[in-house]
Write an enzyme that holds these catalytic residues in place. Structure first.
Site, PDB file in Angstrom:
ATOM      1  N   ALA A  63       0.863  -1.180   0.000  1.00 45.67           N
ATOM      2  CA  ALA A  63       0.000   0.000   0.000  1.00 45.67           C
ATOM      3  C   ALA A  63       0.898   1.228   0.000  1.00 45.67           C
ATOM      4  O   ALA A  63       2.069   1.152   0.379  1.00 45.67           O
ATOM      5  CB  ALA A  63      -0.872  -0.015   1.244  1.00 45.67           C
ATOM      6  N   GLY A 102       0.434  -5.123   0.568  1.00 49.30           N
ATOM      7  CA  GLY A 102      -0.651  -5.079  -0.410  1.00 49.30           C
ATOM      8  C   GLY A 102      -0.231  -5.655  -1.753  1.00 49.30           C
ATOM      9  O   GLY A 102      -1.077  -6.178  -2.493  1.00 49.30           O
ATOM     10  N   GLU A 105      -0.660  -9.214  -1.502  1.00 50.72           N
ATOM     11  CA  GLU A 105      -2.108  -9.467  -1.412  1.00 50.72           C
ATOM     12  C   GLU A 105      -2.768  -9.401  -2.786  1.00 50.72           C
ATOM     13  O   GLU A 105      -3.679 -10.177  -3.092  1.00 50.72           O
ATOM     14  CB  GLU A 105      -2.751  -8.478  -0.439  1.00 50.72           C
ATOM     15  CG  GLU A 105      -2.296  -8.750   1.001  1.00 50.72           C
ATOM     16  CD  GLU A 105      -2.819  -7.713   1.977  1.00 50.72           C
ATOM     17  OE1 GLU A 105      -2.496  -6.517   1.822  1.00 50.72           O
ATOM     18  OE2 GLU A 105      -3.561  -8.092   2.896  1.00 50.72           O
ATOM     19  N   GLU A 125       3.637  -5.985   7.081  1.00 46.26           N
ATOM     20  CA  GLU A 125       2.820  -4.950   7.716  1.00 46.26           C
ATOM     21  C   GLU A 125       3.102  -4.804   9.210  1.00 46.26           C
ATOM     22  O   GLU A 125       3.078  -3.700   9.749  1.00 46.26           O
ATOM     23  CB  GLU A 125       1.324  -5.237   7.503  1.00 46.26           C
ATOM     24  CG  GLU A 125       0.812  -4.888   6.112  1.00 46.26           C
ATOM     25  CD  GLU A 125       0.983  -6.017   5.102  1.00 46.26           C
ATOM     26  OE1 GLU A 125       1.790  -6.936   5.360  1.00 46.26           O
ATOM     27  OE2 GLU A 125       0.317  -5.974   4.057  1.00 46.26           O
TER      28      GLU A 125
HETATM   29  N1  3HC Z   1       4.573   3.522   0.290  1.00 44.69           N
HETATM   30  C1  3HC Z   1       5.079   4.735   0.004  1.00 44.69           C
HETATM   31  N2  3HC Z   1       6.382   4.955  -0.253  1.00 44.69           N
HETATM   32  C2  3HC Z   1       7.203   3.901  -0.220  1.00 44.69           C
HETATM   33  C3  3HC Z   1       6.745   2.600   0.074  1.00 44.69           C
HETATM   34  C4  3HC Z   1       5.360   2.422   0.337  1.00 44.69           C
HETATM   35  N3  3HC Z   1       4.847   1.220   0.597  1.00 44.69           N
HETATM   36  N4  3HC Z   1       7.789   1.755   0.038  1.00 44.69           N
HETATM   37  C5  3HC Z   1       8.860   2.487  -0.273  1.00 44.69           C
HETATM   38  N5  3HC Z   1       8.506   3.791  -0.430  1.00 44.69           N
HETATM   39  C6  3HC Z   1       9.384   4.904  -0.822  1.00 44.69           C
HETATM   40  C7  3HC Z   1      10.443   5.184   0.223  1.00 44.69           C
HETATM   41  O1  3HC Z   1       9.980   6.069   1.204  1.00 44.69           O
HETATM   42  C8  3HC Z   1      11.549   5.789  -0.626  1.00 44.69           C
HETATM   43  O2  3HC Z   1      11.191   7.110  -0.883  1.00 44.69           O
HETATM   44  P1  3HC Z   1      12.332   8.238  -1.011  1.00 44.69           P
HETATM   45  O3  3HC Z   1      13.220   7.788  -2.123  1.00 44.69           O
HETATM   46  O4  3HC Z   1      11.566   9.479  -1.275  1.00 44.69           O
HETATM   47  O5  3HC Z   1      13.026   8.221   0.312  1.00 44.69           O
HETATM   48  C9  3HC Z   1      11.441   5.026  -1.934  1.00 44.69           C
HETATM   49  O6  3HC Z   1      10.125   4.480  -1.953  1.00 44.69           O
HETATM   50  C10 3HC Z   1      12.439   3.900  -2.085  1.00 44.69           C
HETATM   51  O7  3HC Z   1      12.384   3.070  -0.908  1.00 44.69           O
HETATM   52  P2  3HC Z   1      13.699   2.466  -0.250  1.00 44.69           P
HETATM   53  O8  3HC Z   1      14.718   3.530  -0.089  1.00 44.69           O
HETATM   54  O9  3HC Z   1      13.258   1.721   0.942  1.00 44.69           O
HETATM   55  O10 3HC Z   1      14.182   1.480  -1.418  1.00 44.69           O
HETATM   56  P3  3HC Z   1      14.832   0.046  -1.307  1.00 44.69           P
HETATM   57  O11 3HC Z   1      15.086  -0.359  -2.712  1.00 44.69           O
HETATM   58  O12 3HC Z   1      15.943   0.045  -0.333  1.00 44.69           O
HETATM   59  O13 3HC Z   1      13.696  -0.874  -0.700  1.00 44.69           O
HETATM   60  C11 3HC Z   1      11.509  -1.827  -0.459  1.00 44.69           C
HETATM   61  C12 3HC Z   1      12.529  -1.139  -1.408  1.00 44.69           C
HETATM   62  C13 3HC Z   1      12.022  -3.195  -0.060  1.00 44.69           C
HETATM   63  C14 3HC Z   1      10.222  -1.960  -1.250  1.00 44.69           C
HETATM   64  C15 3HC Z   1      11.298  -0.954   0.799  1.00 44.69           C
HETATM   65  O14 3HC Z   1      11.039   0.366   0.399  1.00 44.69           O
HETATM   66  C16 3HC Z   1      10.179  -1.399   1.688  1.00 44.69           C
HETATM   67  O15 3HC Z   1      10.347  -2.277   2.473  1.00 44.69           O
HETATM   68  N6  3HC Z   1       8.997  -0.738   1.553  1.00 44.69           N
HETATM   69  C17 3HC Z   1       7.883  -0.958   2.425  1.00 44.69           C
HETATM   70  C18 3HC Z   1       7.181  -2.241   2.112  1.00 44.69           C
HETATM   71  C19 3HC Z   1       5.993  -2.410   3.027  1.00 44.69           C
HETATM   72  O16 3HC Z   1       6.072  -2.260   4.217  1.00 44.69           O
HETATM   73  N7  3HC Z   1       4.847  -2.725   2.425  1.00 44.69           N
HETATM   74  C20 3HC Z   1       3.659  -2.906   3.182  1.00 44.69           C
HETATM   75  C21 3HC Z   1       2.938  -1.605   3.249  1.00 44.69           C
HETATM   76  S1  3HC Z   1       1.498  -1.688   4.277  1.00 44.69           S
HETATM   77  C22 3HC Z   1       0.369  -2.481   3.320  1.00 44.69           C
HETATM   78  O17 3HC Z   1       0.669  -2.909   2.240  1.00 44.69           O
HETATM   79  C23 3HC Z   1      -1.018  -2.576   3.899  1.00 44.69           C
HETATM   80  C24 3HC Z   1      -1.851  -3.522   3.111  1.00 44.69           C
HETATM   81  O18 3HC Z   1      -1.896  -4.757   3.785  1.00 44.69           O
HETATM   82  C25 3HC Z   1      -3.267  -3.017   2.978  1.00 44.69           C
END
Ligand code: 3HC
Ligand code: NAI
Length: 698
Positions: A63, A102, A105, A125
């Site tokens: 998400a 997400g 998912e 998450e």
């Molecule tokens: N939403 C918004 N922005 C995000 C994001 C997300 N889910 N994931 C990454 N970003 C942004 C980061 O803030 C960063 O922004 P910036 O360059 O402006 O600082 C940019 O994307 C790149 O991220 P990273 O520096 O972390 O890049 P990496 O290549 O090192 O890592 C990644 C990539 C493994 C995808 C890592 O970013 C990550 O772990 N992201 C989060 C994944 C996550 O937690 N997903 C679950 C979200 S909650 C959800 O999905 C709820 C659902 O169940 C309904």
């Protein structure tokens, strides 16, 4: 057609491609784009199967976290997934990079999944204080069984494509995501394979339905380290619903859990920490596009506690290391410890059985500083004495290749002074790792007066490459973390003179969520070091001195502020310590009073926050969030409290400033008076978060 999601048709196969950099997060535009493209493809009579794939570096990474807490925009993810899962035509998710949250998912609502070999799949998450909110807790247990599902959902770590294949999460490992997905879709069409909807397939739940202990045991294993956190337990409840309730009721339960968590203080703190960590990699004042220097080999000077751990971190990331000592004996000892550490991890199943040998082969042990000559980055981790550091840097200047970055792991010493020993101060900086360096994630990167921007970005980039979290700081005694910690140390010591006991102080600090209290930490580090240093400087600390005089040096002697029985590391309260405290206070003519837990907490935390305010004012840290990152990853600050500066904002700066003034008077300690910045923010009703970036580190 959508800006971020494209639909193409390759005869009977429709290809839906999400292309929304950087990580294809499920923003409203992406959700809407997928919805429209899927609807069109499903309605197109020519189309027999659909492939969902992504452009750029990754499949959908989850998400869009920035949308949480804002009014929801249609379509909701659940609506998109219902459309996809109910599609009469098979949909194949073709995964590369990371399918997370997400993103996974979405893939689970597809009928089939394929992935490239390097892909990783997970539901992280919980690490954001959430639980999967789009069916993940219901569909993943049906795909892989409840045991692995609990591991992935409650633990939050992703699995590899190979593990996903073995456990039925994907059907095939493919070469390229789009081409592999398309080939797989053609096979489905030609074989006329039936649709596989996970919602309708309870086969993998049968064993846990018959014996719920399969589930409860898995949860117990995964929540062992979840002290204080809400999300892992709520996530486990949602998985339990998958086992015990029909699919739609399980989804409802999941939704309720998600909505509760998304507005919780814990999740807000954890989401803040996620962005704080990423923000910390952006170095204030370094021009955009500054290129880090190439680092193919690292030299580490000193194979002691820190040098060994740092060398392990580089070898873990596959980077060759030259490890340099003064004697063969010291080198052999250091190398032996590393080998033993890796072997212990391999024996626990933490790394493959052949990893210790492979990693040791990356470490080239040498005697003599001239061996730094091939290194692109040199990290000095010798004794903490200015004279020794200066001698080492003088020699590094002679032997290191031009352009090599020269870093010191010093905990307190002045990097500007160290840099002066070289003719290349632009290449000198601090890389302050935390003990144990192969485990702790923080690296404080110390920017000295003359450090060049590209040297700094090299240190930041290489830290991230070895899975550390970098935070750039300026030069001062103890930099950010240890300088703040010193304020807590001062207060914890004073509390003993007023009537508190070590176990009371430590209990308040651990109840707050820190992994250890100050006295257990002192016992671990050894009380004799401070005792010797006090003697050298002619300073007294009567209680600590009395304990040392009684031979109580901490864990290493089995006694310190606590006693340790049978070689155990668990601290036990010791009546003898209370006696030492009583006797010392009597000698000093002081009376013990009852100190409340509330006072202890305030005096442990607020002086640190006050020091954090001074650090910001001096520009030693560029932003409050950098200070938080340092405490989260260097000192085990509980992630669900965001970090000291974030927590301070939630407590209220006026309250903190008032309490500090109160303790300054009460304990006759002017150093506790609120720092000017704290005072100003408190008076203006503002928060640390309101501060614009400003720094000496900039
Ligand atoms: N939403 C918004 N922005 C995000 C994001 C997300 N889910 N994931 C990454 N970003 C942004 C980061 O803030 C960063 O922004 P910036 O360059 O402006 O600082 C940019 O994307 C790149 O991220 P990273 O520096 O972390 O890049 P990496 O290549 O090192 O890592 C990644 C990539 C493994 C995808 C890592 O970013 C990550 O772990 N992201 C989060 C994944 C996550 O937690 N997903 C679950 C979200 S909650 C959800 O999905 C709820 C659902 O169940 C309904
Ligand atoms: P240590 O005493 O365990 O190791 C130092 C090693 O350096 C010894 O093995 C010694 O033989 C070697 N050495 C000394 N002079 C040398 C030289 N000229 N050339 C090559 N090797 C040399 O010390 P430790 O704890 O590893 O500390 C090292 C540095 O890391 C210090 O600056 C310390 O302040 C810093 N540090 C220590 C932390 C800790 O918790 N121990 C945490 C963070 C930083």
């Amino acid at each position: 057609m959508s800006e971020v999601v494209k639909l193409e048709r390759h005869d009977v196969i429709a290809i839906v491609t999400v292309d929304s950099p950087p990580v294809n997060a499920l923003s409203a535009a992406v959700r809407g784009g997928i919805f429209e493209c899927m609807k069109t493809a499903i309605a197109d009579p020519e189309v027999k199967a659909i492939v969902l794939t992504c452009g750029g570096r990754t499949f959908i990474a989850g998400a869009d976290i920035t949308e949480f807490g804002k009014p929801p925009k249609p379509p909701g993810l659940a609506e998109v997934l219902v459309l996809m899962e109910n599609s009469p035509k098979p949909i194949v998710a073709a995964i590369h990079g990371t399918a997370l949250g997400g993103g996974l998912e979405v893939a689970l609502a597809c009928h089939y999944r394929v992935a490239v070999k390097e892909a990783r799949l997970g539901l992280p998450e919980v690490k954001l204080g959430l639980l999967p909110g789009a069916g993940g807790t219901q569909r993943l247990p049906r795909a892989v069984g409840p045991e692995l599902a609990v591991k992935m959902i409650v633990g939050g770590d992703p699995i590899s494509a190979a593990e996903a294949l073995k456990n039925g999460l994907i059907e095939e490992i493919v070469e390229g995501p789009a081409s592999g997905g398309e080939a797989f879709a053609r096979k489905l069409v030609s074989e006329k394979r039936p649709l596989r909807r996970l919602r309708d397939d309870d086969s993998k739940l049968a064993a846990a339905k018959a014996d719920i202990s399969i589930f409860t045991n898995a949860v117990a294993a995964m929540t062992k380290k979840a002290r204080g956190l809400e999300a892992p337990f709520a996530a486990a409840d949602a998985v339990r619903a998958a086992i015990e309730l029909p699919f739609d009721e399980g989804l409802k339960k999941e939704r309720e859990g998600f909505l509760k968590l998304v507005s919780s203080d814990q999740s807000k703190a954890q989401r803040y920490a996620f962005f704080a960590e990423r923000e910390a990699s952006k170095i204030a004042g370094v021009p955009d596009g500054t290129k880090p220097r190439k680092v193919d080999r690292v030299a580490i000077i000193g194979a002691g506690t820190m040098g060994g751990g740092i060398a392990m971190s580089f070898a873990n990331a596959g980077i060759p290391v030259t490890l340099i000592e003064t004697t063969d004996e010291a080198l052999k000892r250091g190398m032996g410890i590393m080998q033993k550490n890796w072997e212990a991890t391999a024996a626990r199943g933490g790394i493959p059985a052949d990893a210790p040998a492979k990693r040791m082969a990356l470490i080239d042990g040498k005697v003599g500083l001239e061996n730094v000559k091939d290194a692109d980055l040199v990290i000095e981790a010798v004794f903490e004495t200015m004279a020794v550091k200066k001698e080492v840097f003088g020699k590094l200047d002679q032997f290191a290749k031009p352009g090599a970055v020269l870093a010191s792991n010093t905990s307190y010493l002045n990097i500007d002074e160290i840099a002066k020993e070289t003719k290349r101060p632009q290449d000198v900086l601090g890389m302050h790792f935390f003990s144990p360096a192969n485990v702790m994630k923080l690296c404080e990167i110390v920017r000295a007066d003359k450090t060049a921007p590209d040297a700094l970005s090299t240190a930041v980039a290489i830290s991230r490459k070895i899975a550390k979290v970098p935070a750039v700081v300026g030069v001062c005694d103890g930099f950010v973390g240890n300088r703040m910690l010193a304020q807590r140390g001062k207060q914890s010591e004073k509390l003993l003179f007023e009537g508190a006991l070590p176990q009371q102080v430590d209990a308040v600090v651990t109840k707050f969520g820190m992994p250890m209290g100050p006295f257990a930490m002192s016992d671990l580090a050894g009380l004799d070091i401070g005792w010797r240093s006090r003697k050298d400087r002619g300073i007294k600390s009567e209680i600590a001195d009395a304990l040392c005089e009684a031979g109580r040096f901490g864990q290493k002697t089995g006694k310190g502020y606590y006693k340790y029985e049978g070689g155990s590391r668990s601290p036990l309260s010791d009546p003898d310590v209370e006696k030492v405290i009583d006797e010392t206070l009597q000698k000093l003519g002081k009376k013990r009073r009852t100190v409340s837990d509330e006072e202890i907490l305030e005096r442990m935390m607020y002086p640190m926050i006050n020091e954090g305010a001074r650090i910001l004012e001096e520009g030693i840290a560029a932003r409050p969030s950098d200070i938080d990152v340092i405490w989260l990853y260097g000192y085990g600050w509980p992630i669900y409290r965001g970090g000291p500066m974030f927590w301070a904002d939630s407590v209220g700066l006026k309250h903190i400033a008032d309490r500090l003034s109160h303790y300054a008077k009460e304990t006759n300690d002017p150093s506790l008076e609120p720092a000017p910045l704290l005072k100003r923010l408190a008076a203006e009703g503002k928060t640390f978060a309101s501060l614009a970036e400003k720094s000496k580190a900039a």
